[in-house]
Write a protein that holds these residues in place. Structure first.
Motif, short mmCIF file in Angstrom:
data_model
loop_
_atom_site.label_atom_id
_atom_site.label_comp_id
_atom_site.label_asym_id
_atom_site.label_seq_id
_atom_site.Cartn_x
_atom_site.Cartn_y
_atom_site.Cartn_z
N ILE A 1 0.86 -1.18 0.00
CA ILE A 1 0.00 0.00 0.00
C ILE A 1 0.90 1.24 0.00
CG2 ILE A 1 -2.02 -1.06 1.10
CD1 ILE A 1 -1.03 -0.02 3.78
N PRO A 2 0.46 2.34 -0.59
CA PRO A 2 1.31 3.55 -0.69
C PRO A 2 1.77 4.07 0.67
CG PRO A 2 -0.62 3.74 -2.10
CD PRO A 2 -0.83 2.51 -1.26
N GLU A 3 0.93 3.87 1.70
CA GLU A 3 1.26 4.40 3.02
C GLU A 3 2.56 3.82 3.57
OE1 GLU A 3 -3.08 4.98 2.39
OE2 GLU A 3 -1.67 3.34 2.06
N GLN A 4 2.89 2.59 3.19
CA GLN A 4 4.12 1.97 3.70
C GLN A 4 5.36 2.72 3.22
OE1 GLN A 4 2.98 -2.06 2.36
NE2 GLN A 4 3.36 -2.75 4.46
N ALA A 5 5.38 3.12 1.96
CA ALA A 5 6.52 3.88 1.44
C ALA A 5 6.60 5.25 2.09
CB ALA A 5 6.41 4.01 -0.09
N VAL A 6 5.45 5.87 2.33
CA VAL A 6 5.42 7.18 2.98
C VAL A 6 5.96 7.09 4.41
CG1 VAL A 6 3.90 9.01 3.84
CG2 VAL A 6 3.51 8.03 1.58
N ILE A 7 5.54 6.05 5.12
CA ILE A 7 5.93 5.92 6.53
C ILE A 7 7.41 5.59 6.67
CG2 ILE A 7 5.64 4.45 8.56
CD1 ILE A 7 2.60 4.52 7.92
N ILE A 8 7.97 4.73 5.83
CA ILE A 8 9.41 4.44 5.95
C ILE A 8 10.21 5.69 5.66
CG2 ILE A 8 9.78 3.66 3.57
CD1 ILE A 8 11.39 2.22 6.77
N SER A 9 9.72 6.53 4.74
CA SER A 9 10.40 7.80 4.45
C SER A 9 10.35 8.73 5.65
CB SER A 9 9.74 8.46 3.23
OG SER A 9 10.35 9.70 2.96
N MET A 10 9.20 8.76 6.33
CA MET A 10 9.05 9.60 7.52
C MET A 10 9.99 9.13 8.63
SD MET A 10 5.78 10.13 10.02
CE MET A 10 6.36 8.91 11.18
N ILE A 11 10.10 7.80 8.80
CA ILE A 11 10.98 7.26 9.84
C ILE A 11 12.43 7.62 9.52
CG2 ILE A 11 11.87 5.14 10.88
CD1 ILE A 11 9.08 3.91 10.51
N LYS A 12 12.82 7.53 8.25
CA LYS A 12 14.19 7.87 7.85
C LYS A 12 14.50 9.33 8.14
CE LYS A 12 15.41 6.32 3.72
NZ LYS A 12 15.25 5.92 2.31
N ASP A 13 13.50 10.20 7.99
CA ASP A 13 13.71 11.62 8.27
C ASP A 13 14.04 11.87 9.74
OD1 ASP A 13 13.26 12.32 5.66
OD2 ASP A 13 11.15 12.88 5.97
N ARG A 14 13.66 10.94 10.60
CA ARG A 14 13.82 11.14 12.05
C ARG A 14 14.92 10.29 12.68
NH1 ARG A 14 9.14 12.61 10.26
NH2 ARG A 14 7.82 14.13 11.36
N VAL A 15 15.52 9.43 11.87
CA VAL A 15 16.57 8.55 12.39
C VAL A 15 17.84 8.75 11.56
CG1 VAL A 15 17.25 6.14 12.78
CG2 VAL A 15 14.89 6.84 13.19
N LYS A 16 18.95 8.93 12.23
CA LYS A 16 20.21 9.15 11.52
C LYS A 16 20.58 7.94 10.67
CE LYS A 16 22.38 10.08 15.35
NZ LYS A 16 23.42 10.46 16.35
N GLU A 17 21.22 8.23 9.54
CA GLU A 17 21.68 7.14 8.67
C GLU A 17 22.62 6.23 9.44
OE1 GLU A 17 23.39 6.70 4.10
OE2 GLU A 17 22.87 8.67 4.94
N GLU A 18 22.49 4.93 9.20
CA GLU A 18 23.27 3.88 9.87
C GLU A 18 22.81 3.60 11.30
OE1 GLU A 18 25.34 1.96 8.26
OE2 GLU A 18 25.02 3.18 6.47
N HIS A 19 21.80 4.35 11.78
CA HIS A 19 21.32 4.08 13.13
C HIS A 19 20.02 3.31 13.09
CE1 HIS A 19 20.96 4.60 17.46
NE2 HIS A 19 22.18 5.10 17.44
N TRP A 20 19.66 2.76 14.26
CA TRP A 20 18.43 1.97 14.38
C TRP A 20 17.31 2.82 14.95
CZ3 TRP A 20 23.04 0.94 16.96
CH2 TRP A 20 23.07 1.30 18.31
N VAL A 21 16.09 2.31 14.90
CA VAL A 21 14.93 3.07 15.37
C VAL A 21 14.87 3.11 16.89
CG1 VAL A 21 12.40 3.18 15.35
CG2 VAL A 21 13.64 2.57 13.26
N GLY A 22 15.39 2.08 17.56
CA GLY A 22 15.38 2.07 19.02
C GLY A 22 16.17 3.23 19.60
N TRP A 23 16.06 3.42 20.91
CA TRP A 23 16.68 4.55 21.58
C TRP A 23 18.21 4.48 21.52
CZ3 TRP A 23 12.46 1.88 23.35
CH2 TRP A 23 11.26 2.61 23.48
N GLU A 24 18.82 5.64 21.34
CA GLU A 24 20.27 5.73 21.34
C GLU A 24 20.82 5.89 22.75
OE1 GLU A 24 21.91 8.44 18.37
OE2 GLU A 24 19.92 8.56 17.46
N LYS A 25 20.02 6.52 23.62
CA LYS A 25 20.43 6.77 25.01
C LYS A 25 19.34 6.27 25.95
CE LYS A 25 24.18 9.33 24.11
NZ LYS A 25 25.54 9.00 24.57
N THR A 26 19.73 5.88 27.15
CA THR A 26 18.75 5.56 28.19
C THR A 26 18.20 6.86 28.77
OG1 THR A 26 20.35 5.57 30.02
CG2 THR A 26 20.11 3.50 28.77
#
Length: 364
Positions: free
Chosen positions: A219-244
């Motif tokens: 569905i188109p929403e999946q491509a939109v959402i992965i793009s949104m997540i990439k905008d908020r997460v640094k390249e080479e990093h994961w979605v989980g927390w970087e710091k406690t």
């Protein structure tokens, strides 16, 4: 072993032997020596059994002390210590479920020694968000697991998650949109995973049994959402927390603990809401089943499902999207379908509401 009671290799490290043991080691040694030979039926345990019990207990307390930085004295052993052990065994050490069950049986015996019989629960209790089928449990559904099917307003909970913590919101959004397990969502590296027409889940990024898979964007929403997540997460990093929360570098283990804590904060636990984070896979299953053109056995049946062979093909596709090894495991998310050749229809198994042939599929 020394008389099957305490790891001999550890005693050899202590000058003066057992008499010089200190702290939890001394207390554990004494508890083992006083109790390890006794069996529930009153007979004396074999040397091999005594050795296994002693080694398992020593390893558990050493793990609490050295790896988890929790240092309880054995007589002060409590349920939250058991939870920490089980989650570390399963998520970090990736122990086999059968081994964890055996270790829990030994901890259960130990809890009786210290006057806390009944304290140690089952593995399912300590891993509420893990796929029941992964724990070797028969999981035929009689009702839907999806959040929406249990009266949970998914969008509202997602909004709460983002308001509380953006990373938490992104983790849940990834689970809902791509059918990721908790560990997969925390380990997701969106810049690497996004292939334009779908997402690649890599072996080292948390999939069950290390099995990679490709999740096409249906569905188109999946491509939109992965793009949104990439905008908020640094390249080479994961979605989980970087710091406690205290500012220390995060690990997968601290991220898992944070995930559970955040879920509780928004009111998503089995006790409070009747669902857990793992049930977001069921939410994804509902959505993808509809995209693939069939209704779930636990959903609002409309009578528009395809013929049996085509239905199996579509179920297999959804199971592959979810990273399930066998299509039959989808019964733990969908309920199960059964073919009735005599009446040339498909009946639902395990779902009383749809058990009648009147609501089965048409002829194939």
């Amino acid at each position: 072993m020394s008389n099957g009671k305490f790891p001999a290799a550890e005693l050899r490290k202590v000058r003066g032997g057992v008499n010089q043991l200190q702290g939890w080691r001394r207390e554990l040694h004494d508890l083992i020596e006083d109790n390890v030979g006794d069996r529930v039926d009153g007979r004396v345990a074999s040397g091999r059994t005594r050795a296994h019990v002693a080694i398992t207990l020593y390893a558990a307390f050493k793990l609490l002390d050295e790896d988890l930085c929790i240092r309880p004295m054995p007589r002060n052993f409590r349920e939250h210590h058991v939870r920490a052990l089980v989650q570390h065994w399963y998520f970090k050490q990736e122990k086999k479920v059968s081994t964890i069950r055996t270790d829990l049986s030994i901890l259960r015996k130990f809890s009786g020694w210290i006057g806390k019989s009944g304290m140690v629960k089952s593995i399912e209790y300590y891993l509420p968000d893990v796929d029941r089928s992964a724990l070797g449990i028969s999981a035929m559904l009689t009702e839907a697991n999806a959040w929406s099917a249990n009266g949970v307003d998914v969008q509202s909970k997602l909004d709460q998650a983002f308001q509380a913590d953006e990373r938490f919101g992104l983790v849940l959004l990834a689970q809902i949109t791509f059918g990721l397990r908790m560990k997969e969502a925390l380990c997701l590296r969106p810049w690497k995973a996004d292939k334009g027409n779908g997402m690649k889940v890599y072996p080292g990024d948390g999939p069950k049994d290390g099995r990679p898979r490709f999740i096409p964007y249906l569905i188109p929403e999946q491509a939109v959402i992965i793009s949104m997540i990439k905008d908020r997460v640094k390249e080479e990093h994961w979605v989980g927390w970087e710091k406690t929360r205290r500012g220390a570098p995060a690990t997968l283990e601290t991220n898992i603990k944070e995930y559970y804590a955040r879920m509780k904060e928004i009111g998503i636990t089995k006790t409070i809401a009747g669902v857990t984070g793992h049930d977001l896979q069921a939410e994804f299953a509902v959505n993808m089943a509809r995209v693939r053109g069939f209704d779930l056995a636990t959903g609002g049946y409309t009578g528009d499902n395809p013929a049996w062979d085509e239905l199996q093909t579509r179920i297999k596709h959804v199971s592959e999207l979810m990273g399930l090894s066998r299509p039959q495991i989808t019964a733990s998310y969908f309920g199960a379908f059964r073919r009735d050749d005599k009446n040339r229809c498909v009946d639902y198994v395990g779902v009383d509401t749809y058990a009648n042939h009147e609501r089965a599929l048409g002829s194939d």
